[in-house]
Design a protein around this motif. Structure first.
Motif, PDB file in Angstrom:
ATOM      1  N   SER A  45      -1.985   9.727   0.690  1.00  0.00           N
ATOM      2  CA  SER A  45      -2.241   8.909   1.877  1.00  0.00           C
ATOM      3  C   SER A  45      -2.968   9.697   2.964  1.00  0.00           C
ATOM      4  CB  SER A  45      -0.924   8.357   2.442  1.00  0.00           C
ATOM      5  OG  SER A  45      -0.356   7.406   1.564  1.00  0.00           O
ATOM      6  N   SER A  46      -3.469  10.878   2.616  1.00  0.00           N
ATOM      7  CA  SER A  46      -4.189  11.696   3.575  1.00  0.00           C
ATOM      8  C   SER A  46      -5.515  11.044   3.954  1.00  0.00           C
ATOM      9  CB  SER A  46      -4.463  13.086   2.975  1.00  0.00           C
ATOM     10  OG  SER A  46      -5.424  13.791   3.744  1.00  0.00           O
ATOM     11  N   PRO A  47      -5.931  11.165   5.215  1.00  0.00           N
ATOM     12  CA  PRO A  47      -7.233  10.618   5.600  1.00  0.00           C
ATOM     13  C   PRO A  47      -8.399  11.334   4.938  1.00  0.00           C
ATOM     14  CG  PRO A  47      -6.281  11.923   7.389  1.00  0.00           C
ATOM     15  CD  PRO A  47      -5.208  11.756   6.350  1.00  0.00           C
ATOM     16  N   THR A 102       0.821  -1.205   0.000  1.00  0.00           N
ATOM     17  CA  THR A 102       0.000   0.000   0.000  1.00  0.00           C
ATOM     18  C   THR A 102       0.860   1.262   0.000  1.00  0.00           C
ATOM     19  OG1 THR A 102      -0.170   0.003   2.440  1.00  0.00           O
ATOM     20  CG2 THR A 102      -1.880  -1.173   1.204  1.00  0.00           C
ATOM     21  N   GLY A 103       1.973   1.245   0.734  1.00  0.00           N
ATOM     22  CA  GLY A 103       2.841   2.411   0.791  1.00  0.00           C
ATOM     23  C   GLY A 103       3.485   2.725  -0.545  1.00  0.00           C
ATOM     24  N   VAL A 104       4.027   1.712  -1.196  1.00  0.00           N
ATOM     25  CA  VAL A 104       4.688   1.905  -2.485  1.00  0.00           C
ATOM     26  C   VAL A 104       3.680   2.347  -3.539  1.00  0.00           C
ATOM     27  CG1 VAL A 104       5.830   0.683  -4.368  1.00  0.00           C
ATOM     28  CG2 VAL A 104       6.621   0.363  -2.021  1.00  0.00           C
ATOM     29  N   ALA A 105       2.510   1.714  -3.551  1.00  0.00           N
ATOM     30  CA  ALA A 105       1.487   2.081  -4.528  1.00  0.00           C
ATOM     31  C   ALA A 105       1.023   3.526  -4.323  1.00  0.00           C
ATOM     32  CB  ALA A 105       0.298   1.126  -4.429  1.00  0.00           C
ATOM     33  N   ALA A 106       0.833   3.931  -3.071  1.00  0.00           N
ATOM     34  CA  ALA A 106       0.377   5.292  -2.785  1.00  0.00           C
ATOM     35  C   ALA A 106       1.408   6.330  -3.207  1.00  0.00           C
ATOM     36  CB  ALA A 106       0.055   5.437  -1.300  1.00  0.00           C
ATOM     37  N   MET A 107       2.688   6.052  -2.961  1.00  0.00           N
ATOM     38  CA  MET A 107       3.733   7.020  -3.327  1.00  0.00           C
ATOM     39  C   MET A 107       3.892   7.132  -4.835  1.00  0.00           C
ATOM     40  SD  MET A 107       6.700   6.525  -0.431  1.00  0.00           S
ATOM     41  CE  MET A 107       6.729   4.737  -0.462  1.00  0.00           C
ATOM     42  N   ALA A 108       3.860   6.005  -5.538  1.00  0.00           N
ATOM     43  CA  ALA A 108       3.967   6.045  -7.000  1.00  0.00           C
ATOM     44  C   ALA A 108       2.794   6.809  -7.592  1.00  0.00           C
ATOM     45  CB  ALA A 108       4.034   4.632  -7.566  1.00  0.00           C
ATOM     46  N   GLY A 155      -4.362   2.988  10.174  1.00  0.00           N
ATOM     47  CA  GLY A 155      -3.309   3.464  11.064  1.00  0.00           C
ATOM     48  C   GLY A 155      -1.959   2.844  10.750  1.00  0.00           C
ATOM     49  N   ASP A 156      -1.961   1.544  10.397  1.00  0.00           N
ATOM     50  CA  ASP A 156      -0.710   0.876  10.033  1.00  0.00           C
ATOM     51  C   ASP A 156      -0.132   1.477   8.748  1.00  0.00           C
ATOM     52  OD1 ASP A 156      -0.884  -0.836  12.195  1.00  0.00           O
ATOM     53  OD2 ASP A 156      -1.974  -2.371  11.087  1.00  0.00           O
ATOM     54  N   HIS A 157      -1.007   1.718   7.789  1.00  0.00           N
ATOM     55  CA  HIS A 157      -0.556   2.324   6.530  1.00  0.00           C
ATOM     56  C   HIS A 157       0.020   3.710   6.788  1.00  0.00           C
ATOM     57  CE1 HIS A 157      -0.596   3.672   2.345  1.00  0.00           C
ATOM     58  NE2 HIS A 157      -1.247   4.743   2.750  1.00  0.00           N
ATOM     59  N   THR A 158      -0.662   4.501   7.610  1.00  0.00           N
ATOM     60  CA  THR A 158      -0.205   5.862   7.907  1.00  0.00           C
ATOM     61  C   THR A 158       1.160   5.838   8.592  1.00  0.00           C
ATOM     62  OG1 THR A 158      -2.478   6.651   8.119  1.00  0.00           O
ATOM     63  CG2 THR A 158      -0.746   7.990   9.135  1.00  0.00           C
ATOM     64  N   ARG A 159       1.291   4.986   9.587  1.00  0.00           N
ATOM     65  CA  ARG A 159       2.543   4.919  10.334  1.00  0.00           C
ATOM     66  C   ARG A 159       3.707   4.530   9.431  1.00  0.00           C
ATOM     67  NH1 ARG A 159       0.429   2.618  14.565  1.00  0.00           N
ATOM     68  NH2 ARG A 159       0.723   0.510  13.783  1.00  0.00           N
ATOM     69  N   PHE A 160       3.443   3.670   8.447  1.00  0.00           N
ATOM     70  CA  PHE A 160       4.506   3.219   7.552  1.00  0.00           C
ATOM     71  C   PHE A 160       4.842   4.250   6.483  1.00  0.00           C
ATOM     72  CE2 PHE A 160       5.724   1.260   3.514  1.00  0.00           C
ATOM     73  CZ  PHE A 160       6.863   0.569   3.880  1.00  0.00           C
ATOM     74  N   ALA A 193      11.429   1.329  -3.412  1.00  0.00           N
ATOM     75  CA  ALA A 193      10.810   0.011  -3.560  1.00  0.00           C
ATOM     76  C   ALA A 193      11.880  -1.080  -3.602  1.00  0.00           C
ATOM     77  CB  ALA A 193       9.959  -0.026  -4.834  1.00  0.00           C
ATOM     78  N   TYR A 194      13.009  -0.788  -4.236  1.00  0.00           N
ATOM     79  CA  TYR A 194      14.124  -1.750  -4.285  1.00  0.00           C
ATOM     80  C   TYR A 194      14.655  -2.020  -2.881  1.00  0.00           C
ATOM     81  CZ  TYR A 194      18.691  -3.721  -5.481  1.00  0.00           C
ATOM     82  OH  TYR A 194      19.795  -4.546  -5.561  1.00  0.00           O
ATOM     83  N   VAL A 195      14.822  -0.957  -2.102  1.00  0.00           N
ATOM     84  CA  VAL A 195      15.333  -1.110  -0.727  1.00  0.00           C
ATOM     85  C   VAL A 195      14.346  -1.900   0.126  1.00  0.00           C
ATOM     86  CG1 VAL A 195      15.953   0.133   1.386  1.00  0.00           C
ATOM     87  CG2 VAL A 195      16.733   0.976  -0.842  1.00  0.00           C
ATOM     88  N   LEU A 196      13.069  -1.541   0.031  1.00  0.00           N
ATOM     89  CA  LEU A 196      12.051  -2.262   0.802  1.00  0.00           C
ATOM     90  C   LEU A 196      11.943  -3.711   0.335  1.00  0.00           C
ATOM     91  CD1 LEU A 196       9.302   0.518   0.905  1.00  0.00           C
ATOM     92  CD2 LEU A 196      10.799  -0.182   2.777  1.00  0.00           C
ATOM     93  N   GLY A 197      12.113  -3.916  -0.968  1.00  0.00           N
ATOM     94  CA  GLY A 197      12.075  -5.275  -1.496  1.00  0.00           C
ATOM     95  C   GLY A 197      13.230  -6.120  -0.990  1.00  0.00           C
ATOM     96  N   ARG A 198      14.406  -5.512  -0.894  1.00  0.00           N
ATOM     97  CA  ARG A 198      15.563  -6.232  -0.341  1.00  0.00           C
ATOM     98  C   ARG A 198      15.305  -6.613   1.115  1.00  0.00           C
ATOM     99  NH1 ARG A 198      20.586  -6.510  -2.615  1.00  0.00           N
ATOM    100  NH2 ARG A 198      21.504  -6.563  -0.516  1.00  0.00           N
ATOM    101  N   ARG A 199      14.648  -5.709   1.837  1.00  0.00           N
ATOM    102  CA  ARG A 199      14.319  -6.004   3.231  1.00  0.00           C
ATOM    103  C   ARG A 199      13.366  -7.204   3.306  1.00  0.00           C
ATOM    104  NH1 ARG A 199      11.282  -1.425   6.555  1.00  0.00           N
ATOM    105  NH2 ARG A 199      13.221  -0.284   6.086  1.00  0.00           N
ATOM    106  N   GLU A 200      12.368  -7.207   2.428  1.00  0.00           N
ATOM    107  CA  GLU A 200      11.429  -8.326   2.411  1.00  0.00           C
ATOM    108  C   GLU A 200      12.105  -9.625   1.971  1.00  0.00           C
ATOM    109  OE1 GLU A 200       7.615  -8.238   3.120  1.00  0.00           O
ATOM    110  OE2 GLU A 200       9.001  -7.105   4.373  1.00  0.00           O
ATOM    111  N   ARG A 201      13.011  -9.518   1.008  1.00  0.00           N
ATOM    112  CA  ARG A 201      13.740 -10.713   0.544  1.00  0.00           C
ATOM    113  C   ARG A 201      14.588 -11.283   1.679  1.00  0.00           C
ATOM    114  NH1 ARG A 201      18.300 -10.004  -3.930  1.00  0.00           N
ATOM    115  NH2 ARG A 201      16.654 -10.176  -5.507  1.00  0.00           N
ATOM    116  N   LYS A 202      15.223 -10.402   2.435  1.00  0.00           N
ATOM    117  CA  LYS A 202      16.053 -10.864   3.552  1.00  0.00           C
ATOM    118  C   LYS A 202      15.201 -11.536   4.620  1.00  0.00           C
ATOM    119  CE  LYS A 202      19.438  -9.193   6.950  1.00  0.00           C
ATOM    120  NZ  LYS A 202      20.164  -7.995   7.478  1.00  0.00           N
ATOM    121  N   ARG A 203      13.986 -11.018   4.822  1.00  0.00           N
ATOM    122  CA  ARG A 203      13.108 -11.562   5.853  1.00  0.00           C
ATOM    123  C   ARG A 203      12.495 -12.897   5.443  1.00  0.00           C
ATOM    124  NH1 ARG A 203       7.677 -11.158   7.302  1.00  0.00           N
ATOM    125  NH2 ARG A 203       7.175  -9.957   5.433  1.00  0.00           N
TER     126      ARG A 203
END
Length: 471
Positions: free
Chosen positions: A425-427, A140-146, A444-449, A192-202
């Protein structure tokens, strides 16, 4: 007083939903109602709410029928080839999937409508995230920013509003901004690449066969927009957990999960009508971009036609509507709840007083740098206000202040686009509820992220604009 109460109302709302002390719908309704009483205008609450509902009713209607339309398109298999193509390209690699989410959202955003972008993006990517147990707030975060970066297209809304408010040509505002916006989009891809690397590592990298492993036959297939599980996530990962290693991405089929990706044998498929549905969708999006009819009317007609052709029998039509009713109710309810929030903000005059306070507190020495100031202010202001409120209420004041110090209205108009990556991402943006609702993510989770990353994206666009001499 109104200034302090306005900031206090917004802060209270954000804190309560991020701490999950209240649901977004309850917070959007009860908090502004309470502050309206504090302001001493409780007797006019009904008028403020009706005004807010009236202004957002077309948006709510559009979202309701758009969800039904795209839900039916998913049911009948229109997006199956897209999902399978992305899956093969991504090769079950979390890094590729996150980057693919950003690219897909950016491409689909060319239609200029955030709700449509989120529906298509989530429909295509949700199965992959769920199968691999990836963090849904990353999606949701990546899609909203793009989408936020692409929302600056002349037909997307903000640019047209800025042009109208300052009596400028939209192309004169947008075209010079393309290099800075391109840098912003590249930054989103890099993020997105950085976040993807984080997900790949996890999670590790699965093989395609592991992801496509057959799931239990008794698990009911419920497509995006019709799921029953809440799928809530936090900023660190999905609700179901994960672990590391190649086997960590295999689904555990939790009891509350009613989603099975794209079942190639589901009874709602209509392969013989594939090209009809594809053509109908292309015509619908074209009509929306060309503004042949109001968007709510287009989706109302499209949903009715899609249901009638694909499911000619009444029981089947009722079943499809019922399958997507939960999502329709959640999103439309959120929009009308947001109408209370915006109605009170505008009706009591809080928005006007907050804006005046911000403008009047700009140091005199910053006058020659009003374009920069506008860019910085656009980040919080477009998050806490609707685009209409900012571009028609605040931007003319900023432009007038800039002209007094020799800063052209064109520079002010371009700088006003800076805050759009965070704005999406505004309410107060109805489309974001489509995004989190279909992705089964808590707001709330989306906002915090997303807030920190989206604000950083906006600052990158601002820096690029200054570096290129655009702002």
């Amino acid at each position: 007083m109104l200034t302090l109460l306005g900031f206090a109302m917004i802060a209270t709302f954000l804190v309560l939903i991020m701490l999950k002390k209240m649901s977004p719908i309850a917070a959007l309704v009860l908090i502004p109602a309470l502050f309206c009483v504090f302001v001493g205008k409780g007797a006019k609450l009904g008028d403020y709410v009706i005004d807010g509902v009236t202004s957002l009713a077309p948006t709510a209607a559009m979202l309701m029928f758009a969800i039904v339309y795209f839900g039916v398109m998913i049911d009948v298999g229109l997006f199956d080839p897209i999902v399978r193509g992305i899956l093969k390209f991504c090769k079950a690699d979390p890094l590729r999937i996150v980057v693919g989410t950003a690219v897909l959202a950016a491409i689909v955003s060319l239609d200029g409508d955030g709700s449509t972008t989120f529906m298509i993006t989530v429909s295509a990517m949700y199965p992959l995230y769920k199968r691999l147990k990836m963090s849904l707030v990353v999606m949701t975060g990546v899609a909203a920013m793009a989408n936020g970066v692409m929302n600056t297209l002349p037909w997307g809304g903000p640019t047209a509003r800025a042009a109208t408010a300052l009596k400028l040509d939209a192309s004169d505002i947008f075209v010079p901004m393309i290099p800075a916006l391109a840098v912003g989009l590249l930054f989103v891809f890099a993020l997105a690449y950085v976040l993807g690397r984080r997900e790949r590592k996890r999670l590790g990298v699965l093989t395609l066969d592991e992801v496509l492993v057959e799931e239990p036959a008794e698990q009911e297939t419920v497509l995006v927009g019709a799921g029953t599980g809440n799928g809530a996530t936090n900023g660190n990962g999905p609700k179901s957990g994960g672990g590391s290693g190649a086997g960590a991405g295999l689904p555990d089929a939790p009891e509350d999960e009613g989603f099975q990706g794209l079942d190639p044998e589901r009874p709602t498929l209509r392969p013989k009508l594939y090209w009809f549905n594809a053509l109908l969708t292309v015509v619908l999006l074209t009509a929306m971009i060309m503004e042949w009819l109001p968007i709510p009317v287009l989706f109302l007609l499209g949903a009715a036609l899609a249901l009638t052709v694909n499911f000619p029998h009444m029981p089947d039509q009722k079943a499809r509507i019922a399958a997507h009713a939960e999502n329709v109710l959640n999103v439309s309810g959120m929009v009308f709840a947001a109408a209370v929030f915006t109605g009170v903000l505008q009706g009591t005059g809080m928005v006007d007083h907050m804006a005046e306070w911000l403008v009047h507190n700009i140091p005199d020495g910053m006058g020659p740098h009003m374009a920069f100031v506008t860019g910085v202010l656009s980040i919080p202001l477009t998050y806490f206000m609707s685009n209409d409120g900012f571009y028609f209420g605040i931007l003319p004041v900023l432009a007038e202040a800039g002209q007094a110090h020799g800063v052209s209205s064109l520079e002010i108009a371009r700088a006003s686009l800076i805050g759009q990556p965070l704005h999406m991402s505004s309410p107060l943006v109805p489309a974001v509820y489509v995004l989190v609702g279909m992705a089964k993510v808590e707001f709330g989770d989306h906002t915090r992220f997303v807030v920190k990353w989206a604000a950083l994206t906006s600052l990158v666009v601002l820096g690029a604009g200054i570096l290129f001499g655009i702002i």
